[in-house]
Write a protein that holds these residues in place. Sequence first.
Motif, PDB file in Angstrom:
ATOM      1  N   ILE A 261      -8.605  -1.494   4.016  1.00 50.64           N
ATOM      2  CA  ILE A 261      -7.541  -2.485   4.163  1.00 50.64           C
ATOM      3  C   ILE A 261      -7.934  -3.798   3.488  1.00 50.64           C
ATOM      4  N   LYS A 262      -9.177  -4.228   3.702  1.00 42.54           N
ATOM      5  CA  LYS A 262      -9.644  -5.472   3.088  1.00 42.54           C
ATOM      6  C   LYS A 262      -9.568  -5.421   1.566  1.00 42.54           C
TER       7      LYS A 262
ATOM      8  N   THR B 166      -4.489   1.908   0.708  1.00 44.99           N
ATOM      9  CA  THR B 166      -4.108   2.850   1.749  1.00 44.99           C
ATOM     10  C   THR B 166      -5.022   4.051   1.571  1.00 44.99           C
TER      11      THR B 166
END
Length: 79
Positions: A15-16, A20
């Motif tokens: 996410i960072k 996905t």
Amino acid sequence: MISFIDVDSFLLELIKKGYTQRSFARKIGISSPYMSQIINGSRNPGPKVAKKVCDGLSVCFDEIFFIKMDNKSYQEKTA
């Protein structure tokens, strides 16, 4: 056998970095279902895939993976 140290930390790292599961799988050249299976623990990545994951996230192997030694065949030979 290669496994994630902490799946939640791996997912947070994805996410960072703006990925996905699906987009990261495409980036490193594996199928989305295979990526999902690695994450949920039903399959383990081989050394080449583990390296692709590390390279794709720009992290060291020891930051996200550990190697569990399965000495079953060795134990059978010495028993």
